[in-house]
Design an enzyme around this catalytic site. Structure first.
Site, PDB file in Angstrom:
ATOM      1  N   ASN A  31      79.974  36.273  67.074  1.00  0.00           N
ATOM      2  CA  ASN A  31      79.884  36.942  65.773  1.00  0.00           C
ATOM      3  C   ASN A  31      79.028  36.045  64.896  1.00  0.00           C
ATOM      4  O   ASN A  31      79.497  35.012  64.420  1.00  0.00           O
ATOM      5  CB  ASN A  31      81.290  37.131  65.172  1.00  0.00           C
ATOM      6  CG  ASN A  31      81.226  37.689  63.770  1.00  0.00           C
ATOM      7  OD1 ASN A  31      80.164  38.105  63.296  1.00  0.00           O
ATOM      8  ND2 ASN A  31      82.359  37.699  63.083  1.00  0.00           N
ATOM      9  N   TRP A  32      77.778  36.456  64.717  1.00  0.00           N
ATOM     10  CA  TRP A  32      76.859  35.607  63.946  1.00  0.00           C
ATOM     11  C   TRP A  32      77.160  35.608  62.451  1.00  0.00           C
ATOM     12  O   TRP A  32      76.606  34.811  61.713  1.00  0.00           O
ATOM     13  CB  TRP A  32      75.414  36.099  64.157  1.00  0.00           C
ATOM     14  CG  TRP A  32      74.810  35.676  65.456  1.00  0.00           C
ATOM     15  CD1 TRP A  32      75.342  34.816  66.385  1.00  0.00           C
ATOM     16  CD2 TRP A  32      73.527  36.055  65.962  1.00  0.00           C
ATOM     17  NE1 TRP A  32      74.485  34.656  67.436  1.00  0.00           N
ATOM     18  CE2 TRP A  32      73.348  35.411  67.203  1.00  0.00           C
ATOM     19  CE3 TRP A  32      72.514  36.897  65.497  1.00  0.00           C
ATOM     20  CZ2 TRP A  32      72.204  35.566  67.967  1.00  0.00           C
ATOM     21  CZ3 TRP A  32      71.367  37.057  66.264  1.00  0.00           C
ATOM     22  CH2 TRP A  32      71.214  36.392  67.483  1.00  0.00           C
ATOM     23  N   LYS A  33      77.986  36.546  62.002  1.00  0.00           N
ATOM     24  CA  LYS A  33      78.256  36.693  60.562  1.00  0.00           C
ATOM     25  C   LYS A  33      76.915  36.833  59.831  1.00  0.00           C
ATOM     26  O   LYS A  33      75.975  37.388  60.402  1.00  0.00           O
ATOM     27  CB  LYS A  33      79.112  35.528  60.065  1.00  0.00           C
ATOM     28  CG  LYS A  33      80.376  35.375  60.924  1.00  0.00           C
ATOM     29  CD  LYS A  33      81.404  34.447  60.357  1.00  0.00           C
ATOM     30  CE  LYS A  33      82.606  34.406  61.297  1.00  0.00           C
ATOM     31  NZ  LYS A  33      83.694  33.573  60.803  1.00  0.00           N
ATOM     32  N   HIS A  37      87.314  42.605  60.435  1.00  0.00           N
ATOM     33  CA  HIS A  37      87.291  41.136  60.377  1.00  0.00           C
ATOM     34  C   HIS A  37      87.951  40.686  59.082  1.00  0.00           C
ATOM     35  O   HIS A  37      87.812  41.336  58.044  1.00  0.00           O
ATOM     36  CB  HIS A  37      85.837  40.643  60.457  1.00  0.00           C
ATOM     37  CG  HIS A  37      85.775  39.170  60.725  1.00  0.00           C
ATOM     38  ND1 HIS A  37      85.959  38.239  59.733  1.00  0.00           N
ATOM     39  CD2 HIS A  37      85.569  38.470  61.869  1.00  0.00           C
ATOM     40  CE1 HIS A  37      85.872  37.029  60.269  1.00  0.00           C
ATOM     41  NE2 HIS A  37      85.636  37.138  61.562  1.00  0.00           N
ATOM     42  N   GLU A  55      87.170  38.528  57.017  1.00  0.00           N
ATOM     43  CA  GLU A  55      86.233  38.347  55.895  1.00  0.00           C
ATOM     44  C   GLU A  55      85.944  39.686  55.220  1.00  0.00           C
ATOM     45  O   GLU A  55      85.786  39.752  54.006  1.00  0.00           O
ATOM     46  CB  GLU A  55      84.948  37.672  56.402  1.00  0.00           C
ATOM     47  CG  GLU A  55      85.204  36.206  56.738  1.00  0.00           C
ATOM     48  CD  GLU A  55      84.349  35.636  57.855  1.00  0.00           C
ATOM     49  OE1 GLU A  55      83.325  36.236  58.207  1.00  0.00           O
ATOM     50  OE2 GLU A  55      84.746  34.574  58.399  1.00  0.00           O
ATOM     51  N   GLU A  80      92.579  36.799  65.353  1.00  0.00           N
ATOM     52  CA  GLU A  80      91.938  35.655  64.697  1.00  0.00           C
ATOM     53  C   GLU A  80      92.795  35.180  63.523  1.00  0.00           C
ATOM     54  O   GLU A  80      92.755  35.781  62.442  1.00  0.00           O
ATOM     55  CB  GLU A  80      90.560  36.058  64.147  1.00  0.00           C
ATOM     56  CG  GLU A  80      89.598  36.531  65.198  1.00  0.00           C
ATOM     57  CD  GLU A  80      88.153  36.395  64.722  1.00  0.00           C
ATOM     58  OE1 GLU A  80      87.365  35.777  65.441  1.00  0.00           O
ATOM     59  OE2 GLU A  80      87.824  36.886  63.622  1.00  0.00           O
ATOM     60  N   GLY A 140      86.475  29.036  61.200  1.00  0.00           N
ATOM     61  CA  GLY A 140      85.488  28.181  60.552  1.00  0.00           C
ATOM     62  C   GLY A 140      86.050  26.868  60.037  1.00  0.00           C
ATOM     63  O   GLY A 140      85.388  26.146  59.298  1.00  0.00           O
ATOM     64  N   SER A 189      87.503  28.953  65.688  1.00  0.00           N
ATOM     65  CA  SER A 189      87.069  27.623  66.120  1.00  0.00           C
ATOM     66  C   SER A 189      87.029  27.461  67.641  1.00  0.00           C
ATOM     67  O   SER A 189      87.327  26.394  68.179  1.00  0.00           O
ATOM     68  CB  SER A 189      87.930  26.532  65.470  1.00  0.00           C
ATOM     69  OG  SER A 189      87.820  26.593  64.056  1.00  0.00           O
ATOM     70  N   GLY A 209      82.444  32.479  66.241  1.00  0.00           N
ATOM     71  CA  GLY A 209      81.508  32.409  65.126  1.00  0.00           C
ATOM     72  C   GLY A 209      80.505  31.282  65.319  1.00  0.00           C
ATOM     73  O   GLY A 209      79.509  31.431  66.036  1.00  0.00           O
ATOM     74  N   GLY A 210      80.783  30.152  64.716  1.00  0.00           N
ATOM     75  CA  GLY A 210      79.837  29.021  64.671  1.00  0.00           C
ATOM     76  C   GLY A 210      79.229  28.650  66.020  1.00  0.00           C
ATOM     77  O   GLY A 210      78.020  28.421  66.119  1.00  0.00           O
TER      78      GLY A 210
END
Ligand code: 13P
Length: 251
Positions: free
Chosen positions: A9-11, A95, A97, A167, A173, A213, A234-235
């Site tokens: 998930n590149w966000k 999500h 966010e 999640e 993150g 993470s 993500g990251g």
């Protein structure tokens, strides 16, 4: 047996040029989709670039959101019919966010799930609790509530094909990943909730990811767990080498 699914998930990261470079770097190195489904969730702006770059390869492309109507006066929204027409395979919905910053409700997310299925794509439905809920020992009931509301009115066949991502918000993150046993326990709560609503055959086939993470160094711990069928990352999905290392740990 459930096939693992690893989704980046590149966000809200990357430019079109960077997205293209990433796709060119990974596309010939994606493992066979007989062993793992490999997915990149990109901002809407780069979906066409990624779908084109991934054509003829095993890389699948996900959008990070869609609206529930196919067309109309909804300024700024993205049509699920247009995503499907572009060749998008999955859509991430719910999500944390989006729930937190854009006030999406369980009801909105349920409407999106139906629209995504109606257009022949697969939702990746996210759930997860806050640190406050976790510390109060209320995670299981929170997750059961989100899943029950998110799946309302979906058919057995749809839920069998669904991907659910657990999640915990406190692990996103932060570098503070949930212990693999906790991830397994709560993914088990997700599966039990699906079983309660749809029966064992459906709950045995729904795929459940852990997210928060996840990195190449810790993904194997999660994948070894009975109820964890994949990861939403993500990251660590932003760099080609790191994304490929996540897939390598699973194939
Ligand atoms: P990180 O892997 O950066 O913690 O993000 C997790 C996530 O929110 C994926 O959807």
């Amino acid at each position: 047996m459930r096939k693992p699914i690893i989704a980046g998930n590149w966000k809200m990261n990357k430019t079109a040029k960077e997205a293209k470079e990433f796709a060119e770097a990974v596309k010939t190195k994606i493992p066979s989709n007989e062993t793992v489904d490999s997915v990149i969730g990109s901002p809407a702006l780069f979906l066409e670039t990624l779908v084109n770059a991934a054509e003829g390869t095993e890389l699948k492309i996900a959008a990070q959101n869609s609206y529930w109507e196919n067309e109309g006066a909804f300024t700024g929204e993205t049509s699920p019919a247009a995503l499907a027409d572009l060749g998008v395979d999955y859509v991430i919905i719910g999500h944390s966010e989006r729930r937190e910053y854009f006030h999406e409700t369980d009801e909105d997310i349920n409407k999106k799930a139906k629209a995504i299925f109606a257009n022949g794509m697969i939702p990746i439905l996210c759930c997860g609790e806050s640190l406050e809920t976790y510390e109060a020992g209320k995670t299981a009931e929170w997750i059961e509530g989100q899943i029950t509301a998110g799946l309302d009115g979906l058919t057995d066949g749809q839920v069998s094909n669904l991907v659910i991502a657990y999640e915990p918000i406190w692990a996103i993150g932060t570098g503070k990943s949930a212990d693999a046993n906790i991830a397994d326990e709560i993914c088990g709560v997700v599966r039990k909730t699906v079983e309660k609503l749809y029966g064992k055959e459906v709950s045995d086939s729904v795929r459940i990811q852990y997210g928060g993470s996840v990195k190449p160094e810790n993904i194997a711990e999660y994948m070894a767990k009975e109820n964890v069928d994949g990861a939403l990352v993500g990251g660590a999905s932003l760099q080609a080498d790191s994304f490929l290392a996540l897939l390598d740990a699973v194939k």
